[in-house]
Design a protein around this motif. Structure first.
Motif, mmCIF file in Angstrom:
data_model
loop_
_atom_site.group_PDB
_atom_site.id
_atom_site.type_symbol
_atom_site.label_atom_id
_atom_site.label_comp_id
_atom_site.label_asym_id
_atom_site.label_seq_id
_atom_site.Cartn_x
_atom_site.Cartn_y
_atom_site.Cartn_z
ATOM 1 N N GLY A 105 0.613 3.883 -2.839
ATOM 2 C CA GLY A 105 0.121 5.193 -2.391
ATOM 3 C C GLY A 105 1.103 6.311 -2.722
ATOM 4 O O GLY A 105 0.704 7.359 -3.235
ATOM 5 N N LEU A 106 2.375 6.066 -2.457
ATOM 6 C CA LEU A 106 3.378 7.102 -2.743
ATOM 7 C C LEU A 106 3.497 7.348 -4.250
ATOM 8 O O LEU A 106 3.699 8.485 -4.682
ATOM 9 N N THR B 251 0.825 -1.219 0.000
ATOM 10 C CA THR B 251 0.000 0.000 0.000
ATOM 11 C C THR B 251 0.853 1.261 0.000
ATOM 12 O O THR B 251 0.528 2.233 -0.677
ATOM 13 N N LEU B 252 1.939 1.235 0.769
ATOM 14 C CA LEU B 252 2.774 2.435 0.860
ATOM 15 C C LEU B 252 3.411 2.766 -0.494
ATOM 16 O O LEU B 252 3.406 3.921 -0.929
#
Lengths: 525, 83
Positions: A326-327, A322-323
């Motif tokens: 997302g980034l 997710t990170l």
């Protein structure tokens, strides 16, 4: 809680902090808006100097072999390649070289995809990168953190602005008192631009903060949650580092092109960036980076062991983190590269709107303080000069940098340094003239008119120096150079009109008469 | 203004870090999702605290306000860390 005192304190903080960050924020937004067209500006800079070969492109393996030819390549480091794209018909290769501690650790070249010939060093055409770095870190050591804290105060100014303006948000949305006094006009412009650009500015404030100040939370998390184990945090954050040991055995028939083909077929899109570790050795690893069809969140990264084509790791939507996703989404939103050219035009207009928001905010501060008798004249003078220098000075210095970029010969040693000096010298010169100039409004008008003239001069230079080359590029379907010229021409018209408005005696006289009448009426009451 | 600014910057940063750590313990999500949500909420938290500080009548009141939030949040941090 939200009493009159609350709004007063917040308004004070909004105007003071806004004022303090205004010059840097203007530079960040102005340079950032131009950087939306970084690829086009790079092409405008370098393309007229070189021809574009026609024919079938060479395979990646041959481009890599050509890249290291004749340079002191350090094979135990990286060899990186950026693929040709819409506005860049050449490969851009970055070769790590053997070097002393105080020397450059890499060389970067444009490589012709058809002939494999090294066209030029990338750093020679520094203008677009210079403007981008100005946006990212002001081209200063630790500038990243300065921009980070400016983004924090910008975020604060936005939120406090919402509180201050909330009661009139709907009712005054379409209010623009064009026939009223200067202060009303400035205030309406500040509010209207501020409200209309709010989703955009909020996105920029948060993404800018994440890019520049994430280190604060990274350290806090590593210390508290991961008990100092930074690597464990990086693992959870989806950061993979390729670590390979040099075997000192030459590779046997490396299947680089087959891996490239395999990756393209797997993801349905050609990788945009490739990095090879331990090139030429049996231990070599190749890593491909690219974006999938749904480019807002869809990106991939895959690493192979070259000798047996085994996959070392994959990061894509089938193995989501997710990170990482997302980034990537935040970065794509920030750079506006998830849709077409029209989106970037919209981003540019909004970016310029924010520049206007900054300047009007400062003018409002000056206007308000100049009516207060206890206000120090020295402070007012400093703020007025600083605002003008930070906005008009940067605009004209950028135009001078464009002129230098075009005038300087492609083969000139340290070409990029001359361009950089031209920018700094113009900024210094503007600051000196500004001190001795009493009519600031006229001075800003003259700066904008000068900028318009310089931009027109750039277009004239283009055709005087490269008419044949530019026409040929157009015939080959390469529109980046003429496209940039059209952009420069539009900006020249806008600057010329703004300059005329600021220096027009009739307009200024009417406004001054109106303001003075209002001042008299206020003092009588 | 300067004393409020110091409280807003340092106090706001500490509050956001502490609340973010609590969120990391409390959210029933995978670690990467928790890290991302933490990152997204951290800066708005910081700025919210800044608003609270600048709306104070003095620097001392701004520190008191930050201190009160920090006391609660750090207590929760300690609880999560020790249990």
């Amino acid at each position: 809680m939200m009493n009159k005192e609350f709004f007063k304190r917040l308004t004070d903080a909004h105007s003071w902090l806004g004022l303090i960050i205004s010059a840097v924020l203007f530079v960040v937004f102005f340079a950032g808006s131009i950087s939306l067209f970084r690829a086009e500006i790079t092409q405008w800079s370098m393309q007229p100097h070189f021809s574009v070969s026609q024919g079938d492109p060479l395979p990646l393996s041959e481009i890599l072999a050509s890249a290291i030819k004749g340079v002191p390549f350090d094979a135990k480091e990286h060899l990186s390649v950026r693929m040709p794209e819409e506005h860049m018909p050449y490969y851009r290769v970055y070769v790590d070289v053997e070097h002393q501690p105080d020397e450059e650790d890499h060389l970067a070249f444009f490589i012709d995809p058809v002939t494999g010939e090294k066209i030029a060093e990338i750093d020679r055409f520094y203008l677009s990168d210079f403007i981008y770095y100005l946006h990212r870190d002001l081209n200063l050591p630790y500038g990243k953190y300065v921009v980070g804290f400016v983004s924090l105060f910008f975020f604060f100014a936005l939120i406090s602005g919402i509180f201050i303006h909330a009661r009139k948000l709907i009712g005054s949305f379409f209010k623009y008192r064009s026939k009223d006094n200067t202060r009303s006009k400035l205030l309406d412009m500040h509010n209207v631009v501020g409200v209309m650009s709010l989703p955009f500015t909020l996105m920029y404030a948060i993404s800018g903060l994440i890019f520049n100040l994430v280190i604060i939370y990274q350290i806090a998390f590593a210390i508290v949650l991961y008990k100092g184990d930074q690597q464990a945090l990086l693992d959870d954050a989806g950061y993979e580092e390729v670590i390979v040991e040099w075997l000192d055995e030459a590779w046997q028939q490396p299947k680089i092109d087959s891996l490239m083909q395999q990756t393209t077929e797997k993801y349905g899109s050609t990788p945009t960036f490739i990095r090879i570790y331990n090139y030429g050795d049996e231990s070599a690893v190749i890593e491909f980076f690219g974006a999938g069809k749904n480019s807002l969140i869809d990106k991939y990264e895959i690493a192979y062991q070259v000798k047996d084509e085994t996959v070392l790791f994959t990061k894509d939507l089938d193995n989501p983190n997710t990170l990482v996703i997302g980034l990537h989404a935040i970065s794509t939103l920030h750079f506006g590269n998830y849709a077409g050219f029209d989106l970037r035009i919209l981003y540019f207009l909004l970016g310029m709107g924010v520049c206007a928001l900054i300047v009007t905010g400062n003018l409002l501060w000056i206007e308000k303080r100049s009516r207060q008798r206890h206000q120090s004249l020295k402070t007012l003078k400093f703020v007025r000069n600083f605002t003008l220098w930070g906005s008009g000075g940067v605009v004209v210095a950028t135009a001078v940098a464009f002129v230098c970029e075009r005038l300087l010969p492609a083969g000139l040693a340290n070409r990029e340094t001359f361009m950089l000096y031209s920018f700094i010298a113009t900024l210094l010169l503007t600051a000196i003239i500004l001190i001795f100039n009493d009519n600031k409004k006229h001075f800003l008008g003259h700066l904008l008119t000068l900028t318009a003239g310089l931009l027109v001069f750039v277009i004239v230079l283009d055709w005087a120096m490269f008419a044949k080359s530019i026409s040929l590029l157009w015939q080959q379907g390469i529109y980046g150079v003429i496209g940039t010229q059209i952009g420069l021409a539009i900006m020249a018209i806008i600057f010329a009109l703004s300059g005329h408005k600021l220096t027009d005696e009739n307009v200024n006289k009417t406004e001054e008469e109106y303001d003075s009448t209002l001042d008299k009426a206020t003092s009588t009451n | 203004m300067w004393s409020k600014s110091i409280a807003a910057i340092i106090g706001g940063c500490l509050v956001s870090i502490s609340v973010m750590l609590n969120l990391n313990y409390l959210l029933p999500l995978t670690v990467d999702s928790r890290l991302f949500i933490g990152l997204l909420t951290a800066f708005p938290l910081w700025v919210t605290t800044m608003i609270y500080c600048y709306a104070s009548k003095s620097g001392w009141q701004a520190w008191q306000r930050c201190g009160a939030i920090l006391l609660v949040s750090v207590s929760l941090n300690s609880f999560f860390l020790l249990t």
